[in-house]
Enzyme design. Structure first.
Site, PDB file in Angstrom:
ATOM      1  N   GLU A 272      45.748 129.103 -22.159  1.00 20.92           N
ATOM      2  CA  GLU A 272      46.501 129.012 -23.422  1.00 20.92           C
ATOM      3  C   GLU A 272      45.538 128.756 -24.574  1.00 20.92           C
ATOM      4  O   GLU A 272      44.651 127.900 -24.475  1.00 20.92           O
ATOM      5  CB  GLU A 272      47.505 127.851 -23.430  1.00 20.92           C
ATOM      6  CG  GLU A 272      48.754 128.094 -22.655  1.00 20.92           C
ATOM      7  CD  GLU A 272      49.752 126.930 -22.750  1.00 20.92           C
ATOM      8  OE1 GLU A 272      49.764 126.214 -23.784  1.00 20.92           O
ATOM      9  OE2 GLU A 272      50.491 126.754 -21.779  1.00 20.92           O
TER      10      GLU A 272
ATOM     11  N   GLU B 162      49.613 121.711 -17.608  1.00 18.59           N
ATOM     12  CA  GLU B 162      49.234 120.573 -18.433  1.00 18.59           C
ATOM     13  C   GLU B 162      49.696 119.234 -17.864  1.00 18.59           C
ATOM     14  O   GLU B 162      50.588 118.568 -18.424  1.00 18.59           O
ATOM     15  CB  GLU B 162      49.746 120.773 -19.875  1.00 18.59           C
ATOM     16  CG  GLU B 162      49.184 122.038 -20.513  1.00 18.59           C
ATOM     17  CD  GLU B 162      49.562 122.205 -21.996  1.00 18.59           C
ATOM     18  OE1 GLU B 162      50.385 121.434 -22.485  1.00 18.59           O
ATOM     19  OE2 GLU B 162      49.018 123.121 -22.638  1.00 18.59           O
TER      20      GLU B 162
HETATM   21  O1  IFM Z   1      54.306 125.073 -26.563  1.00 22.78           O
HETATM   22  C1  IFM Z   1      53.312 124.380 -25.889  1.00 22.78           C
HETATM   23  C2  IFM Z   1      53.308 124.754 -24.436  1.00 22.78           C
HETATM   24  O2  IFM Z   1      54.537 124.478 -23.836  1.00 22.78           O
HETATM   25  C3  IFM Z   1      52.241 124.015 -23.681  1.00 22.78           C
HETATM   26  N1  IFM Z   1      50.965 124.089 -24.340  1.00 22.78           N
HETATM   27  C4  IFM Z   1      50.915 123.853 -25.752  1.00 22.78           C
HETATM   28  C5  IFM Z   1      51.951 124.679 -26.467  1.00 22.78           C
HETATM   29  C6  IFM Z   1      51.887 124.420 -27.977  1.00 22.78           C
HETATM   30  O3  IFM Z   1      52.186 123.096 -28.253  1.00 22.78           O
END
Ligand code: IFM
Length: 440
Positions: free
Chosen positions: A352, A167
């Site tokens: 994710e 990210e």
């Molecule tokens: O917990 C985070 C993760 O570290 C990165 N992506 C989003 C998740 C939820 O906020």
């Protein structure tokens, strides 16, 4: 849960994702200090000042955690590695216990038939490098490539897939413009530099891993389905810029070797000199694209009227306990759009997707909303595949309840409940629903 494995193409991977600082217990095993430790120790940054010193104590309990992942019937496990655990000063002498830990962790995945998906950096920058300017310092690209080499020399022969940075938007914009994550800066020059150096570090790390002979390397970007909050031209312009910063900047650079012109109008005066010469490195070829998707944003112009100042609204849709609206069709949008505009024939993974949900204190493993959320998002993955997107896998965030950064331990994203007093793990209803679905 409606889904079954056979609804997806043969070889489609199901996995769960976690990250080092959020679960390992950074206080264990000789890891060096990070900017998240100091960010959390600064009053007002993190709920109750909580940090990742103990977290889920995955450092000592990873066998139990990987048993849970394998027991669900998953094919892959996405984890991240802590730079400061491997190199406590960010550079120089490695910590042997840190390298041993990741070595054992990868072997433990393989022993259970889980494909290791490694992410080199998921946000805990060694303090020694933060002192030198962190992501604002161009040298970070080479420091990061050196870290990639030290770590992957040890485990690169066994990881199934690797990506440099989780990210980039969070590493750069959220942390240097919005100030909501470490190092908590609110400065457009710092943000512009971080926005560029994150990409450069990505490219240099890909080069370093290729030099070791590694294959199956990717990039992981996060996305928010962005819409104007109303019909005004101001909201349309604000939403377009928000979309550019969030959704088009990093993919534009990493996949097409160019930054979006609308965002450049805002950032060009603050970019490091000669940034144009780095675009080829940022666009170093990869083998797959990972996308993280959770929600949408309705955007309006912020109170100052300055570009980059946004107001985020909601429209009364059901939300997760983060307050994030649940909009599964956004996942279909990104999978098909990225397939068209940026994949250029490469496979895409959902690296994710998941939700935080509060459960009644006496029934902490009850999470029917999560089952619904996963079902609806997986239906959109199928829809995107039917529409021609080459999607090869789906990772749920997260295997365990964990440290949700500035929100501390309140927000629970896990398929497995963690009691943060006793550290006892309890699979939730969603865990069993997935286990059944994957066995079908
Ligand atoms: O917990 C985070 C993760 O570290 C990165 N992506 C989003 C998740 C939820 O906020």
């Amino acid at each position: 849960m409606d889904l079954k494995r056979t609804d997806f193409p043969p070889g489609f991977l199901f996995g769960a994702a976690t990250s080092s600082y959020q679960i390992e217990g950074h206080g264990f095993g000789g890891a060096g200090p990070t900017h998240w430790d100091t960010f959390a120790a600064t009053p007002g940054n993190v709920v109750r000042g909580e940090n990742g010193a103990r977290a889920c104590d995955h450092y000592h309990r990873f066998d139990e955690d990987l048993d849970l992942a394998a027991g669900m019937g998953l094919d892959a496990y996405r984890f991240s590695t802590s730079w400061a655990r491997v190199l406590p000063e960010g550079r120089g002498t490695p910590n042997p216990d840190g390298l041993d830990f990741y070595d054992r962790l990868v072997d433990a995945m393989l022993a259970r038939g889980l494909k290791p998906y490694a992410t080199l950096y998921h946000w805990e920058l060694p303090s020694a490098l933060a002192d030198l300017g962190g992501w604002r310092n161009r040298d970070i690209a080479d420091w990061f490539a050196d870290f990639a080499t030290v770590l992957m020399r040890r485990i690169g022969d066994r990881v199934y897939a690797a990506a440099p940075i989780n990210e980039p938007w969070c590493v750069a914009w959220l942390s240097h413009f919005l100030g909501l994550h470490a190092p908590g800066m609110r400065d457009i020059r710092a943000a512009a530099r971080a926005m560029h150096h994150v990409g450069l570090a990505h490219g240099r790390a890909i080069q370093a891993m290729r030099a070791l002979g590694m294959r199956n390397l990717g990039c992981v970007t996060n996305h928010e389905y962005t819409m104007p909050a109303d019909d005004t031209p101001e909201a349309a312009a604000a939403a377009k810029l928000y979309d550019g910063i969030y959704n088009r900047w990093f993919l534009g650079a990493m996949r097409n070797a160019e930054y979006p012109t609308d965002v450049l109008e805002l950032l060009a005066p603050h970019m490091p000199a000669g940034w144009q010469n780095d675009m080829a490195v940022i666009a170093e070829p990869v083998d797959w694209l990972g996308i993280n998707y959770y929600t949408r944003k309705l955007i309006a112009r912020g109170p100052s009227g300055l570009p980059g100042d946004f107001r985020e609204l909601t429209a009364g849709l059901p939300t997760t306990s983060m307050g994030w609206e649940i909009v599964p069709e956004g996942l279909h949008y990104f999978l098909t759009w990225i397939d068209r505009e940026y994949a250029h024939g490469l496979p895409i993974y959902v690296t994710e997707n998941g939700m935080s949900a509060d459960a009644p204190p006496d029934r902490p493993a009850d999470d029917p909303e999560r089952i619904g959320y996963l079902d609806r998002h997986l239906a959109q993955v199928r829809h995107a595949i039917a529409d021609g997107a080459d999607v090869r896998g789906y990772f749920i965030w997260s295997l365990l309840d964990n440290y949700e950064w500035a929100l501390g331990y309140d927000k629970r994203f896990g398929l497995v409940h963690v009691d943060f007093e006793t550290l006892e793990r309890t699979p939730k209803a969603s865990y069993y629903a997935l286990q059944t679905a994957l066995a079908r």
